[in-house]
Design an enzyme around this catalytic site. Structure first.
Site, PDB file in Angstrom:
ATOM      1  N   ASN A  12      -1.018   9.818  -6.205  1.00  0.00           N
ATOM      2  CA  ASN A  12      -1.781   9.735  -5.019  1.00  0.00           C
ATOM      3  C   ASN A  12      -1.426  11.276  -4.503  1.00  0.00           C
ATOM      4  OD1 ASN A  12      -0.922   6.856  -4.967  1.00  0.00           O
ATOM      5  ND2 ASN A  12      -2.374   7.237  -3.407  1.00  0.00           N
ATOM      6  N   ASP A  57     -15.456   5.889  -3.864  1.00  0.00           N
ATOM      7  CA  ASP A  57     -14.815   5.030  -2.581  1.00  0.00           C
ATOM      8  C   ASP A  57     -16.204   4.743  -1.797  1.00  0.00           C
ATOM      9  OD1 ASP A  57     -12.316   4.319  -0.859  1.00  0.00           O
ATOM     10  OD2 ASP A  57     -13.994   4.576   0.179  1.00  0.00           O
ATOM     11  N   HIS A  72     -12.689   2.802  -6.464  1.00  0.00           N
ATOM     12  CA  HIS A  72     -11.553   2.410  -5.908  1.00  0.00           C
ATOM     13  C   HIS A  72     -11.480   1.334  -5.065  1.00  0.00           C
ATOM     14  CE1 HIS A  72      -9.064   3.496  -1.977  1.00  0.00           C
ATOM     15  NE2 HIS A  72      -8.076   3.251  -2.758  1.00  0.00           N
ATOM     16  N   ALA A  73     -10.578   0.424  -4.835  1.00  0.00           N
ATOM     17  CA  ALA A  73     -10.486  -0.673  -3.874  1.00  0.00           C
ATOM     18  C   ALA A  73      -9.199  -0.854  -3.199  1.00  0.00           C
ATOM     19  CB  ALA A  73     -11.247  -1.775  -4.402  1.00  0.00           C
ATOM     20  N   GLY A  74      -8.770  -1.893  -2.499  1.00  0.00           N
ATOM     21  CA  GLY A  74      -7.713  -2.204  -2.080  1.00  0.00           C
ATOM     22  C   GLY A  74      -7.905  -1.978  -0.444  1.00  0.00           C
ATOM     23  N   LYS A 128       2.315   2.918  -9.078  1.00  0.00           N
ATOM     24  CA  LYS A 128       2.551   4.121  -8.275  1.00  0.00           C
ATOM     25  C   LYS A 128       3.724   4.890  -8.891  1.00  0.00           C
ATOM     26  CE  LYS A 128      -0.740   3.211  -5.415  1.00  0.00           C
ATOM     27  NZ  LYS A 128      -1.911   3.989  -5.033  1.00  0.00           N
ATOM     28  N   GLU A 142     -10.956   8.242  -4.903  1.00  0.00           N
ATOM     29  CA  GLU A 142     -10.824   7.785  -3.698  1.00  0.00           C
ATOM     30  C   GLU A 142     -10.855   8.776  -2.383  1.00  0.00           C
ATOM     31  OE1 GLU A 142      -6.741   6.202  -4.770  1.00  0.00           O
ATOM     32  OE2 GLU A 142      -6.436   6.355  -2.398  1.00  0.00           O
ATOM     33  N   ASP A 145      -0.446   6.371 -10.791  1.00  0.00           N
ATOM     34  CA  ASP A 145      -1.225   6.870  -9.901  1.00  0.00           C
ATOM     35  C   ASP A 145      -0.340   7.874  -9.115  1.00  0.00           C
ATOM     36  OD1 ASP A 145      -2.642   7.385  -7.521  1.00  0.00           O
ATOM     37  OD2 ASP A 145      -3.281   5.326  -7.150  1.00  0.00           O
ATOM     38  N   GLU A 152      -3.899   8.865 -12.431  1.00  0.00           N
ATOM     39  CA  GLU A 152      -4.904   8.977 -11.154  1.00  0.00           C
ATOM     40  C   GLU A 152      -4.410   9.857 -10.037  1.00  0.00           C
ATOM     41  OE1 GLU A 152      -5.786   4.964  -9.906  1.00  0.00           O
ATOM     42  OE2 GLU A 152      -6.287   5.572  -7.874  1.00  0.00           O
ATOM     43  N   LYS A 159      -1.453  -1.326 -12.589  1.00  0.00           N
ATOM     44  CA  LYS A 159      -1.317   0.166 -12.082  1.00  0.00           C
ATOM     45  C   LYS A 159      -0.234   0.083 -11.247  1.00  0.00           C
ATOM     46  CE  LYS A 159      -4.161   2.458  -8.920  1.00  0.00           C
ATOM     47  NZ  LYS A 159      -5.400   2.709  -8.674  1.00  0.00           N
ATOM     48  N   GLY A 169       0.857  -1.030  -0.013  1.00  0.00           N
ATOM     49  CA  GLY A 169       0.018   0.004  -0.061  1.00  0.00           C
ATOM     50  C   GLY A 169       0.947   1.325   0.135  1.00  0.00           C
ATOM     51  N   SER A 170       2.219   1.387  -0.250  1.00  0.00           N
ATOM     52  CA  SER A 170       3.052   2.404  -0.117  1.00  0.00           C
ATOM     53  C   SER A 170       2.899   3.154  -1.347  1.00  0.00           C
ATOM     54  CB  SER A 170       4.343   1.965   0.029  1.00  0.00           C
ATOM     55  OG  SER A 170       4.902   1.329  -0.763  1.00  0.00           O
ATOM     56  N   ASP A 171       2.830   4.349  -1.316  1.00  0.00           N
ATOM     57  CA  ASP A 171       2.803   5.390  -2.548  1.00  0.00           C
ATOM     58  C   ASP A 171       3.384   6.640  -2.043  1.00  0.00           C
ATOM     59  OD1 ASP A 171       1.055   7.362  -1.581  1.00  0.00           O
ATOM     60  OD2 ASP A 171      -0.547   5.780  -1.575  1.00  0.00           O
TER      61      ASP A 171
END
Lengths: 439, 439
Positions: free
Chosen positions: B249, B323, B350-352, B219, B300, B247, B273, B217, B22-24
C-alpha cells in the site's frame, strides 16, 4: 504568543472569460479564480493568506477541501507552527482518508497548497521578512526538513540535498545583492492569448519589446495555418535575436505534437510548452528527442514531485515550469527545485492566472540565491493582469521582477476585491445574475 | 422514450474502521464509503446507479463534484444517451474549467467515474442485460468509439484497437459459455488485513483454502519482523502450491521496497503490490527488475489511462490492477484493457472496498470474452464484506465469481442501507453522534 483562531476560506472568481484573457487551445473560457485561505490569529495585525488557482467551476470544491485541510490549524500556537513548517505539512498531508482521493494530486492537493501557502505567508509575516528572504536565511538542514522528499530517495536523499544546499551557502549574500540591483528576469505571456486578433497580437508584441522583454510566448495548437501566421508576426516584431516560445496547452497526441512543432520549427521557438498530456513523462521524452534543438517545457499541470522526479530521470524536459499553487506549497516546491538542481534542469516557474506572479517571484529569487545559483536559461513567466487585487502586487521593471520587500508571500488580496468577486454572492456576480444566467 | 429527470447524489459511509476491516500500512482507519449517484428517469421502473469509492473524509467532496459532473444529464433522452456512450463521456470529461482541477485525476475524475458508472448501469438496464453482456455484444467499432483513447495514439490508434478486438470476435460465444459454467477466478484479501491478529490470520487463511481459493493476499510494510512471521503463517497454511501475494500500500521508497521484498522472497510471493508511490512508473520498473522473479503489481491508485500506458511502455508491472471507480468508468477502463492486451500484461482488477467487487466482475468477464481472450495469470480480487448492502450482490463459488445475470452494473444499493449510512444524517451516524463525536 499568538494563536490561530479561525481558518476562513472564500471562493473568489474573476470574469476573465469575457475578454479572452488567458484563452488557449484547451481552455477557451476560463474565469481566473482562487480558493483563498485566511488564517486569522488573535493578534489583529497578524494573519496568513494563501490560495490555489483554478479557472472557474470547481473552485468551490477546492474551497471546501481547503476548509477540511485547514481545520487542524485552529488553536495552534503560531510560533510553534512556524518553527516546524515541515512537521505541519506532513501532518496535514498524511490524513489517510483524504490521501485516498489523490494521493498528492487533484482537488485535495490543490487545497493543501492553498492552506500551506497561507502558513508560509504567516511564517514570513511573523518573521517580518518577504518569503524569499525567510527561505534564504534558513540553513540547509532546515530547508531539507521542510522539503517534501518522500518517494524521492532513489534519486535524492536528505543527506544529498543538504550537501547540495551547503555548496551554495557561501554565495547567498552576494547573489541577493545582485538581484536587489537587477531584479529576476521574466518573460511575458500577455501578448499571445489565442483569442486575440492579429492586430492585437502585433501591438502587444511591439509593446513587450518596447518594455524591455527579450522573450514572448504565443498560444498555439488550435489551427496550424493560424499558428504559422501568428508565429510569423511575433518573430517579425521581436527580431532574430528575440526568444519566441510556443504553448499548446496539452492539445496534441504525441505523434501529432512532433509533426506540428516541426511545421513551426522555421520560427525557431526556444521551447514548445505542454505539447501533450501533463502526465505523459515518456511522451514528453519522445517529443523532446524528435524536435531538438527546440526545447520541451512543462510543469504548470505537474501534479507532484514524483512526476517531476520522473520527468528529470527520463530526460523529458529542457525547462521545468513548476506551479506554486498546484504543488503542495513551498514544501513540495523546495523538493522540485532540489531535484532540478541535481539534474541540471533550469526552473522557469509558471505564472499568470491570478496571483501566481506574486508567488513565484519569491521562489525564483530563492532558487538563484540558495539552490541553483544560476540564471542561465532561467526566466520566470509574467502576465499583466489582475495584479490590482493584491495588497502588495509584484512589480516588473525592464523585463525583470523587482525583489519584494514587504513581509510575507505577497498573497494577500484587498478586502474590497473579495467582497466584489466572491462567488456567487459578491457584488459583481450578484449584479450580473440580475441580467444574465451566471455560469 | 424515457428522459433523465434528476441526478441524486448521496454521501454514504460505512464504519469499517471500527473493526480494522480494510486496514493496511498506509490506511489504518478507513471508513469504506461511496459517493453514490442515482439517475432518475420519468419511467418509475428505470434508474441508473453508480458510485466511486473512498475511505471516508472527502467523500463529500466527491459527492459535490459528482453533482456538478452530472448536471448536464438532466433532461436527456435515455435512448439517445445509451446510443452514444462515448459522446456523453467526452462531453462531461471535457468541461475545461473542471479539467483544470485534474486533468483526469483526483476528485473530479472520481466524480466522473461515479456519474458515468451510473450511465453505464442505466444503459445495461435499458438493454435488459448485465453490463458484461452489453459490452460483449458491442461491435469492435462501437467499443472503440466508447473507449477513451485520448493521449494514447503513440502506442494504440483507434484502428489498431478495432483490429485487436476484431481478432477476438469469433470466440466470444464460446468463452461466454465457458465462464457461465465455471465462473471467473478470484482471490481473497479478506484474510490478511494488517489489523488482524495472528490467530485470526491463520483461521482466515484456513477458511480461504477450505473455500477453494488458490490465492491469498497479505498486507505488509509496517514492520518487517511482523511481515516475516505473518508470511510464514500464510505460506504454512496454503502450502507450497498456493499463491501468496503481498501488498505494501505505497509505504516504501524505491530502494527500501527492493530491500524489504528481498527479505520476504523466501516465502515466494507471486507479486508485490503497490510497493511505492502509484505515480512512480520508473520506480516500479526499477523494483520489478530488482525483485524478479517476484512480480510487481499496481493500479488501484492508477489515476488514468496515461499512467497505465507508461507503466506498460516502461515494462514496470507484471499485473495491472485497474480500479472501476478510480478510472473514468467503463470508457477509460476499456482503454486500459486494450492497452494491456496490446502489451500482453494480465489485468487482475482491484476490488474490495464497498461495491468494487460488484463492478469488476463484469469487467473481468468482458476482458476474457472480448479483449484478451485469456485467463492465464488472471485472477480478480474478492473481499467478503459490505455485499449485504447491494440489491444484486456478487456471488463467489469455489474461488470464482458467478456470472451476474440481472440487468445493469450490479451497482444498486438498498434504499434502507442508504437511509442508515448516509453521512452524517443517516440513522447510524446520527445515533452514533449522540454518544461520541463523529469523525
Amino acid at each position: 504568543m499568538p494563536r490561530i483562531t479561525s481558518v476562513e476560506v472564500v471562493d473568489v472568481r474573476f470574469p476573465t472569460s469575457l475578454t479572452s484573457d488567458g484563452s488557449d487551445a484547451m481552455n477557451k473560457d476560463g474565469d481566473h479564480s482562487a480558493a483563498y485561505v485566511i488564517l486569522h490569529t488573535d493578534d489583529p495585525g497578524l494573519a496568513g493568506h494563501g490560495f490555489t488557482f483554478t479557472i472557474g467551476r470547481g473552485n468551490d470544491l477546492c474551497a471546501a477541501a481547503a476548509a477540511q485541510r485547514g481545520e487542524p490549524l485552529v488553536g495552534r500556537d503560531v510560533d510553534a507552527l512556524c518553527a516546524d513548517l515541515g512537521g505541519i505539512y506532513r501532518e496535514l498531508q498524511s490524513d489517510s482518508q483524504l490521501r485516498w482521493l489523490g494521493p498528492d494530486k487533484g482537488v485535495i492537493h490543490l487545497a493543501l497548497a492553498a492552506v500551506m501557502n497561507a502558513v508560509w505567508d504567516l511564517a514570513a509575516r511573523r518573521a517580518g521578512v518577504p518569503l524569499w528572504r525567510l527561505l534564504a536565511e534558513m540553513s540547509p538542514e532546515q530547508l531539507v526538513d521542510a522539503a517534501d522528499l518522500r518517494y524521492l530517495a532513489d534519486v535524492l536523499t536528505p543527506e544529498q540535498a543538504v550537501a547540495l544546499l551547503a555548496g551554495q551557502e557561501g554565495g547567498r549574500k552576494q547573489r541577493i545583492e545582485q538581484l536587489e540591483a537587477s531584479g529576476y528576469p521574466c518573460y511575458t505571456t500577455s501578448a499571445g492569448w489565442l483569442g486575440y486578433s492579429d492586430a492585437k497580437l502585433r501591438r502587444l508584441c511591439e509593446e513587450a519589446v518596447a518594455s524591455g522583454y527579450k522573450h514572448v510566448k504565443l498560444k498555439v495548437g488550435a489551427n496550424l495555418a493560424d499558428d504559422i501566421r501568428r508565429c510569423g508576426i511575433a518573430r517579425e516584431v521581436i527580431g532574430a535575436d528575440g526568444n519566441l516560445m510556443i504553448d499548446a496547452n496539452q492539445v496534441w497526441e504525441v505523434p501529432q505534437a512532433i509533426e506540428w512543432v516541426r511545421a513551426l520549427a522555421r520560427f525557431e521557438p526556444l521551447w514548445i510548452e505542454e505539447p501533450t498530456s501533463p502526465d505523459d513523462i515518456l511522451g514528453h521524452a519522445a517529443i523532446r528527442k524528435a524536435v531538438a534543438p527546440i526545447g520541451v517545457a512543462t510543469g504548470e499541470h505537474g501534479m507532484n514531485r514524483v512526476l517531476f522526479k520522473q520527468l528529470f530521470q527520463a530526460g523529458a524536459i529542457d525547462y521545468c515550469q513548476l506551479d506554486a499553487a498546484r504543488l503542495g506549497s513551498v514544501n513540495e516546491v523546495l523538493a522540485v527545485y532540489l531535484l532540478a538542481a541535481k539534474f541540471g534542469v533550469p526552473v522557469c516557474p509558471h505564472a499568470g492566472g491570478v496571483g501566481l506572479c506574486e508567488l513565484v517571484q519569491h521562489l525564483a529569487v530563492f532558487d538563484y540565491v540558495a539552490v541553483s545559483g544560476s540564471l542561465d536559461r532561467r526566466v520566470t513567466e509574467y502576465v499583466d493582469h489582475l495584479h490590482e487585487h493584491f495588497v502588495e502586487p509584484c512589480v516588473v521593471r525592464n523585463g525583470a521582477y523587482v525583489l519584494p520587500t514587504a513581509p510575507g508571500y505577497s498573497a494577500e488580496m484587498h478586502r474590497e476585491s473579495l467582497a466584489t468577486y466572491i462567488y456567487p454572492d459578491g457584488t459583481y456576480w450578484a449584479s450580473r445574475a440580475l441580467v444574465e444566467p451566471v455560469p
